[in-house]
Design an enzyme around this catalytic site. Sequence first.
Site, PDB file in Angstrom:
ATOM      1  N   GLU A   1      -6.857 -11.674   8.598  1.00 21.92           N
ATOM      2  CA  GLU A   1      -5.813 -11.443   9.227  1.00 21.92           C
ATOM      3  C   GLU A   1      -5.721 -11.780   9.995  1.00 21.92           C
ATOM      4  O   GLU A   1      -4.930 -11.610  10.993  1.00 21.92           O
ATOM      5  CB  GLU A   1      -5.940  -9.700   8.416  1.00 21.92           C
ATOM      6  CG  GLU A   1      -4.677  -9.101   8.995  1.00 21.92           C
ATOM      7  CD  GLU A   1      -4.276  -7.639   8.453  1.00 21.92           C
ATOM      8  OE1 GLU A   1      -5.357  -7.554   7.775  1.00 21.92           O
ATOM      9  OE2 GLU A   1      -3.619  -7.222   8.605  1.00 21.92           O
TER      10      GLU A   1
ATOM     11  N   GLU B   1      -9.139  -0.207  -5.203  1.00 18.56           N
ATOM     12  CA  GLU B   1      -9.600  -1.061  -4.334  1.00 18.56           C
ATOM     13  C   GLU B   1     -11.252  -0.886  -3.702  1.00 18.56           C
ATOM     14  O   GLU B   1     -11.334   1.112  -3.908  1.00 18.56           O
ATOM     15  CB  GLU B   1      -9.174  -0.489  -2.658  1.00 18.56           C
ATOM     16  CG  GLU B   1      -9.483  -1.585  -1.719  1.00 18.56           C
ATOM     17  CD  GLU B   1      -8.894  -1.140   0.133  1.00 18.56           C
ATOM     18  OE1 GLU B   1      -7.788  -1.736   0.364  1.00 18.56           O
ATOM     19  OE2 GLU B   1      -8.817   0.357   0.689  1.00 18.56           O
TER      20      GLU B   1
ATOM     21  N   ASP C   1       3.148  -5.844   2.600  1.00 15.54           N
ATOM     22  CA  ASP C   1       2.475  -4.550   2.648  1.00 15.54           C
ATOM     23  C   ASP C   1       2.910  -3.296   2.817  1.00 15.54           C
ATOM     24  O   ASP C   1       3.782  -2.865   2.058  1.00 15.54           O
ATOM     25  CB  ASP C   1       1.650  -4.789   4.527  1.00 15.54           C
ATOM     26  CG  ASP C   1       0.336  -5.175   4.677  1.00 15.54           C
ATOM     27  OD1 ASP C   1      -0.100  -4.513   3.644  1.00 15.54           O
ATOM     28  OD2 ASP C   1      -0.334  -5.780   5.768  1.00 15.54           O
TER      29      ASP C   1
ATOM     30  N   SER D   1     -19.087  -0.160   3.960  1.00 15.79           N
ATOM     31  CA  SER D   1     -20.416  -1.315   3.876  1.00 15.79           C
ATOM     32  C   SER D   1     -21.284  -0.949   4.634  1.00 15.79           C
ATOM     33  O   SER D   1     -22.705  -1.471   4.940  1.00 15.79           O
ATOM     34  CB  SER D   1     -20.113  -2.286   5.636  1.00 15.79           C
ATOM     35  OG  SER D   1     -19.768  -1.681   6.515  1.00 15.79           O
TER      36      SER D   1
ATOM     37  N   HIS E   1       0.849  -1.030   0.342  1.00 15.94           N
ATOM     38  CA  HIS E   1       0.034  -0.064   0.188  1.00 15.94           C
ATOM     39  C   HIS E   1       0.718   1.381   0.381  1.00 15.94           C
ATOM     40  O   HIS E   1       1.280   2.151   0.959  1.00 15.94           O
ATOM     41  CB  HIS E   1      -0.520   0.125   1.150  1.00 15.94           C
ATOM     42  CG  HIS E   1      -1.726  -1.359   1.148  1.00 15.94           C
ATOM     43  ND1 HIS E   1      -3.147  -1.341   1.177  1.00 15.94           N
ATOM     44  CD2 HIS E   1      -1.313  -2.458   2.428  1.00 15.94           C
ATOM     45  CE1 HIS E   1      -3.526  -2.341   1.967  1.00 15.94           C
ATOM     46  NE2 HIS E   1      -2.674  -2.818   2.072  1.00 15.94           N
TER      47      HIS E   1
ATOM     48  N   HIS F   1      -7.540  -8.424   1.261  1.00 16.12           N
ATOM     49  CA  HIS F   1      -7.435  -9.462   2.267  1.00 16.12           C
ATOM     50  C   HIS F   1      -8.236 -10.397   2.677  1.00 16.12           C
ATOM     51  O   HIS F   1      -9.427 -10.333   2.322  1.00 16.12           O
ATOM     52  CB  HIS F   1      -7.455  -8.057   3.600  1.00 16.12           C
ATOM     53  CG  HIS F   1      -6.398  -6.415   3.079  1.00 16.12           C
ATOM     54  ND1 HIS F   1      -6.871  -6.042   2.214  1.00 16.12           N
ATOM     55  CD2 HIS F   1      -5.268  -6.806   3.469  1.00 16.12           C
ATOM     56  CE1 HIS F   1      -5.830  -5.027   2.292  1.00 16.12           C
ATOM     57  NE2 HIS F   1      -4.107  -5.434   2.793  1.00 16.12           N
TER      58      HIS F   1
HETATM   59  O1  MCF Z   1      -2.659  -4.742   4.922  1.00 17.65           O
HETATM   60  C1  MCF Z   1      -2.343  -4.023   5.605  1.00 17.65           C
HETATM   61  C2  MCF Z   1      -3.642  -4.337   7.323  1.00 17.65           C
HETATM   62  N1  MCF Z   1      -5.186  -4.770   6.699  1.00 17.65           N
HETATM   63  C3  MCF Z   1      -6.004  -4.001   6.582  1.00 17.65           C
HETATM   64  N2  MCF Z   1      -5.461  -2.819   5.421  1.00 17.65           N
HETATM   65  C4  MCF Z   1      -4.585  -2.396   5.551  1.00 17.65           C
HETATM   66  C5  MCF Z   1      -3.331  -2.763   5.104  1.00 17.65           C
HETATM   67  N3  MCF Z   1      -2.369  -1.687   4.750  1.00 17.65           N
HETATM   68  C6  MCF Z   1      -2.850  -0.652   4.499  1.00 17.65           C
HETATM   69  N4  MCF Z   1      -4.727  -1.002   4.682  1.00 17.65           N
HETATM   70  C7  MCF Z   1      -5.357  -0.475   4.334  1.00 17.65           C
HETATM   71  C8  MCF Z   1      -6.893  -0.937   3.543  1.00 17.65           C
HETATM   72  O2  MCF Z   1      -5.848  -0.809   2.395  1.00 17.65           O
HETATM   73  O3  MCF Z   1      -6.341   0.252   5.197  1.00 17.65           O
HETATM   74  C9  MCF Z   1      -7.030   1.130   5.026  1.00 17.65           C
HETATM   75  C10 MCF Z   1      -7.542   0.451   3.417  1.00 17.65           C
HETATM   76  O4  MCF Z   1      -7.753   1.314   2.656  1.00 17.65           O
HETATM   77  C11 MCF Z   1      -7.972   1.588   5.784  1.00 17.65           C
HETATM   78  S1  MCF Z   1      -9.151  -0.204   6.552  1.00 17.65           S
HETATM   79  C12 MCF Z   1      -8.017  -0.724   7.954  1.00 17.65           C
HETATM   80 FE    FE Z   2      -2.633  -5.008   3.298  1.00 12.62          FE
END
Ligand code: MCF
Ligand code: FE
Length: 409
Positions: A213, A145, A313, A149, A67, A210
């Site tokens: 996790e 992405e 990540d 919800s 990300h 994801h």
């Molecule tokens: O993979 C890691 C942990 N799990 C989920 N989301 C994210 C991660 N790193 C960044 N994110 C982002 C995700 O793509 O966090 C945002 C989303 O847009 C907010 S929701 C947790």
């Molecule tokens: Fe991630």
Amino acid sequence: MKILKASWVISCDENNTIIKDGAVAFDKKIIAVATEDFIKEKYPDSKIEDLGENSVLMPGLINSHIHLEFSSNTTTLKYGNFMSWLNSVITSREKLVKNATKELIKEKLEFIKRSGTTTIGAISSYSFDLEPCFNSDLNVVYFSEVIGSKPDMIDSLFDDFKERLKSAKEKKREGFFPSIAIHSPYSVHPFLIRESLKIAKDEKMAVSTHFLESPEEFDWLHKDEGGFVEFFKNFLGQEKAVTKPMEFLNQFEGVKPLSFTHCVEASKSDLEKIKDLDAVINHCPTSNRVLNNSRLKIQNLLDLDIPFAIGTDGLSSNNSLSMFDELRNALMIHTEQNVVAFAKLLILAATKNGAKALGLNKGILEKNADADLIAISLPDEVEDEEDLCLNIILHTKEVNKTVIGGNYV
Ligand code: MCF
Ligand code: FE
């Protein structure tokens, strides 16, 4: 045609072939992989560039899950518990994302390249990383992405997603592949899952999501219990999870290429379903360690013959975007695996399996595969071929040479 010669060539092919004093001939695609002697005989008039003592030539690494928009985080986010992390993301997201300027993301992409990665699977939440990704030399599978919800927000969330996907699709260059990420089973409304998967299937785009996790995600999805209960009540006025894990997985039938990120809390039947879907698991060991104090049970994947790829990540859950740093961490945490044998699996995970996760003809040095190569040098001689992968993982920080699509970059 160009030819590179190295002390060792690691092909990452089916048989995990390693060639001592090997050479690779390529233009945009790989033309031949063999011993230097063989290549010399076959192409007597071509110049061969020798990469020197203790050199290794191998496929460029593939970081299957990253990300970039969270690249400004260093010490802001809370680690050690998923709910603490999530709440800190909600609090600091705006500031972090604003500080991840295009210049910063460009710098990170340069670092990623220098540290041996030639392809990334970039999860984009806002499209703020679109321009630097598009302008980079790297191959980018660019996942727009879909997330959200809240029932009364669905239409506007879907419109926003489609708009971002459209802007990615307008960007056309070799090595740039617009695709779709579904954030997770707990954060995406069933309508958005269904509709975005329809688009992915129609347009044959890669999909990544994801999945399971954290223990909190497991408790919420299976039992409507645990740390997520308060989070959902406070932020979304929601009391129950909308999608059970197996219902979620069932929706991915016919989607390809497909990858599931994390899967630390996935059950045996979830894993069997993932295998059935011919999907790849993106393993992000550092992220699992710092957000959840946990690690993927790799042996379960090996037993079921499910391929896993490696992702860093984002810097939202890591201190580095280097794949060699990530491979070292993977090597160190999976203590039940023999270190020598596991190093070989990790190199394949970071090349061949990454390519499968993203649906690319890469990650392997074999005739007709895309010519994405890295050259590295080991600090001293390796006598036994058996020890090569371990030493590469232990000692490599930067690469000497990078080839993407046949070009030196
Ligand atoms: O993979 C890691 C942990 N799990 C989920 N989301 C994210 C991660 N790193 C960044 N994110 C982002 C995700 O793509 O966090 C945002 C989303 O847009 C907010 S929701 C947790
Ligand atoms: Fe991630």
